[in-house]
Scaffold this active site. Structure first.
Site, short mmCIF file in Angstrom:
data_model
loop_
_atom_site.label_atom_id
_atom_site.label_comp_id
_atom_site.label_asym_id
_atom_site.label_seq_id
_atom_site.Cartn_x
_atom_site.Cartn_y
_atom_site.Cartn_z
N GLU A 95 13.70 2.71 -6.50
CA GLU A 95 14.81 3.66 -6.22
C GLU A 95 14.77 3.84 -4.87
OE1 GLU A 95 15.35 6.25 -10.39
OE2 GLU A 95 13.82 7.06 -8.82
N CYS A 108 16.50 7.28 2.16
CA CYS A 108 14.73 7.25 1.87
C CYS A 108 14.57 5.93 0.82
CB CYS A 108 14.45 8.42 1.08
SG CYS A 108 12.97 8.25 0.31
N CYS A 115 3.32 2.60 -7.54
CA CYS A 115 2.23 2.92 -6.59
C CYS A 115 0.93 2.89 -7.14
CB CYS A 115 2.45 4.19 -6.04
SG CYS A 115 1.68 4.78 -4.39
N CYS A 119 -1.82 9.66 -6.71
CA CYS A 119 -1.67 11.12 -6.37
C CYS A 119 -1.34 12.00 -7.57
CB CYS A 119 -0.73 11.63 -5.13
SG CYS A 119 -1.24 10.44 -3.75
N CYS A 122 2.20 13.39 -7.98
CA CYS A 122 3.61 12.70 -7.95
C CYS A 122 3.83 11.96 -9.09
CB CYS A 122 3.12 11.43 -6.70
SG CYS A 122 4.59 10.41 -6.27
N CYS A 347 11.60 14.57 -3.44
CA CYS A 347 10.53 14.01 -2.92
C CYS A 347 9.30 13.79 -4.20
CB CYS A 347 9.71 14.97 -2.09
SG CYS A 347 10.46 15.00 -0.63
N1 SAH Z 1 3.23 6.85 -0.19
C1 SAH Z 1 3.64 7.29 0.68
C2 SAH Z 1 4.90 7.48 0.78
C3 SAH Z 1 5.65 8.47 -0.39
S1 SAH Z 1 6.36 9.48 0.66
C4 SAH Z 1 2.99 8.81 1.16
O1 SAH Z 1 2.26 9.31 0.18
O2 SAH Z 1 3.22 9.38 2.03
C5 SAH Z 1 6.76 10.94 -0.59
C6 SAH Z 1 6.37 12.23 -0.30
O3 SAH Z 1 6.90 13.19 -1.15
C7 SAH Z 1 4.81 12.31 0.23
O4 SAH Z 1 4.57 13.03 1.10
C8 SAH Z 1 4.32 12.89 -1.26
O5 SAH Z 1 3.04 13.32 -1.21
C9 SAH Z 1 5.32 13.72 -1.65
N2 SAH Z 1 5.49 14.22 -2.94
C10 SAH Z 1 4.93 13.38 -3.84
N3 SAH Z 1 5.16 14.01 -5.14
C11 SAH Z 1 5.80 14.91 -4.87
C12 SAH Z 1 6.36 16.18 -5.78
N4 SAH Z 1 6.17 16.09 -7.12
N5 SAH Z 1 7.14 17.21 -5.06
C13 SAH Z 1 7.05 17.00 -3.73
N6 SAH Z 1 6.81 16.28 -2.82
C14 SAH Z 1 5.97 15.25 -3.56
#
Ligand code: SAH
Length: 373
Positions: A95, A108, A115, A119, A122, A347
């Site tokens: 996406e 974005c 991935c 995490c 996420c 995000c």
């Molecule tokens: N893998 C990279 C790129 C993804 S960026 C990274 O981890 O930085 C996406 C951003 O959104 C990251 O900062 C991630 O931690 C954050 N993110 C992931 N899941 C989220 C959620 N459920 N709510 C808010 N932010 C989230």
């Protein structure tokens, strides 16, 4: 993306494109001419590039093309945010999201289908990992978005200012785990003959792959964002399992090195606000102690929920208090406004469609093998 034997020009940064045209017996300036057509004028068909000699166009059309990922669906949020689901092949999707604001338009983009980093907060992590996107698929997202948005905004701002002013690698995937394809893509984004975005307008976000941050410092000067999310190793290892391999002190040392090396302004630290997990004033003070005096900004991201998650978003007063604790200690902090959450474009909500092919994942897998829309 349909498979084809032709070379996709979107995958070639300037030096590689020069080598490509040289192989065809042409001068290097042809590469710049080509880039002008492809990136400045958004031309997708070689035969239409009228200031290239007809013979060269014919020769080039035989072996090269401009090919973007196919659009599966497009959704439009009530706040103007748009999300496209793009196909990686017949069964995989990833996406990209466009977020319009008054002064800028941020795209974005994704760097992987799924991935591997797992995490815990996420949604992409739940999908598992399928494969890296190619350079052409990464660049193709920006090319495609500009084209889509130009046709949408035509009536409003034909010939007006840029629509996509900023690109963030914050979609699906861990960009530094796809270093080989991401670095050439970032070069095309920042090349004067490419998308011509300044280094401050292209941001790469990483969960903290320390060796690759050092490598990145040698290769490019893109703006760096780091997903920190916790002020201590115990909690961070729970939220961002890669922390077990590269703990906070090592990660921060790599960040400061990057800024020194690149003469950059600051690293943006993303910090997702999880109710009762990482959002206490004491944790804010611990975070401030880590970052104070360093070239750092904190971007607080209210958690965006998704089906099956065990977390909740911190209440607004807790987020404000957390920010104020940081600011009082001399650490710059902002709160990211949630956009596009009605279409799951915020995000951490990007899911695409990923057929998990990994056998080994970091941390604990939350939901087993997932094939989801
Ligand atoms: N893998 C990279 C790129 C993804 S960026 C990274 O981890 O930085 C996406 C951003 O959104 C990251 O900062 C991630 O931690 C954050 N993110 C992931 N899941 C989220 C959620 N459920 N709510 C808010 N932010 C989230």
């Amino acid at each position: 993306m349909t498979s084809s034997a032709k070379t996709n020009l979107l995958g070639l940064p300037r030096a590689a494109l020069e080598a490509f045209v040289a192989d065809l017996g042409s001068k290097p300036f042809r590469a710049r001419q080509l880039m002008n057509w492809v990136y400045k004028r958004g031309e997708g068909s070689i035969v239409n590039m009228t200031d290239l000699a007809k013979d060269f166009r014919a020769q080039l059309s035989e072996c090269a093309e401009i090919r973007t990922p196919d659009i599966v669906t497009m959704q439009h949020s009530c706040d103007g945010t748009r999300k496209w689901k793009l196909s990686a092949d017949s069964s995989q999707a990833f996406e990209m999201v466009f977020i319009p604001e008054k002064e800028r338009g941020t795209l974005c983009i994704s760097s992987q289908v799924g991935c591997m980093l797992d995490c815990s907060f996420c949604s992409t992590a739940q999908q598992g990992f399928n494969r890296n996107l190619t350079t052409a698929e990464i660049v193709g997202q920006v090319w495609l978005a500009k084209k889509e948005l130009a046709s949408f905004y035509q009536t409003i701002e034909a010939g007006g200012p840029r629509i996509v002013t900023n690109v963030v690698l914050m979609g699906m995937g861990e960009p530094l785990a796809n270093f080989r394809n991401v670095v050439p893509a970032v070069r095309i984004l920042m090349d004067d003959y490419g998308f011509d975005l300044s280094r401050r307008r292209v941001t790469l976000s990483t969960s903290g792959l320390v060796p690759q941050i050092y490598k990145l410092a040698e290769e490019t000067n893109v703006a760096l964002a780091v997903s920190l999310h916790a002020p201590d190793d115990e909690l961070r290892s729970e939220l961002v399992p890669i922390n077990r391999k590269h703990p906070i002190a090592e990660l921060l040392a790599a960040c400061w090195h990057y800024i020194d090396e690149q003469n950059g302004r600051s690293v943006t630290f993303e910090y997702v606000m999880l109710d009762g997990v990482n959002d206490s004033p004491a944790q804010a003070r611990a975070l401030a102690a880590l970052l104070k005096g360093h070239p750092a900004k904190v971007n607080l991201i209210p958690f965006n929920p998704f089906p099956g998650t065990r977390y909740k978003r911190s209440p607004q007063p807790a987020i404000l208090k957390f920010r104020d604790e940081l600011i009082q200690r001399g650490v710059l902090a902002t709160i990211r406004r949630t956009r596009g959450d009605d279409i799951d474009a915020a995000c951490g909500q990007l899911a695409g469609k990923v057929i998990d092919r990994t056998t080994v994942r970091l941390g604990n897998k939350l939901f087993g093998v997932a094939v989801q829309q």
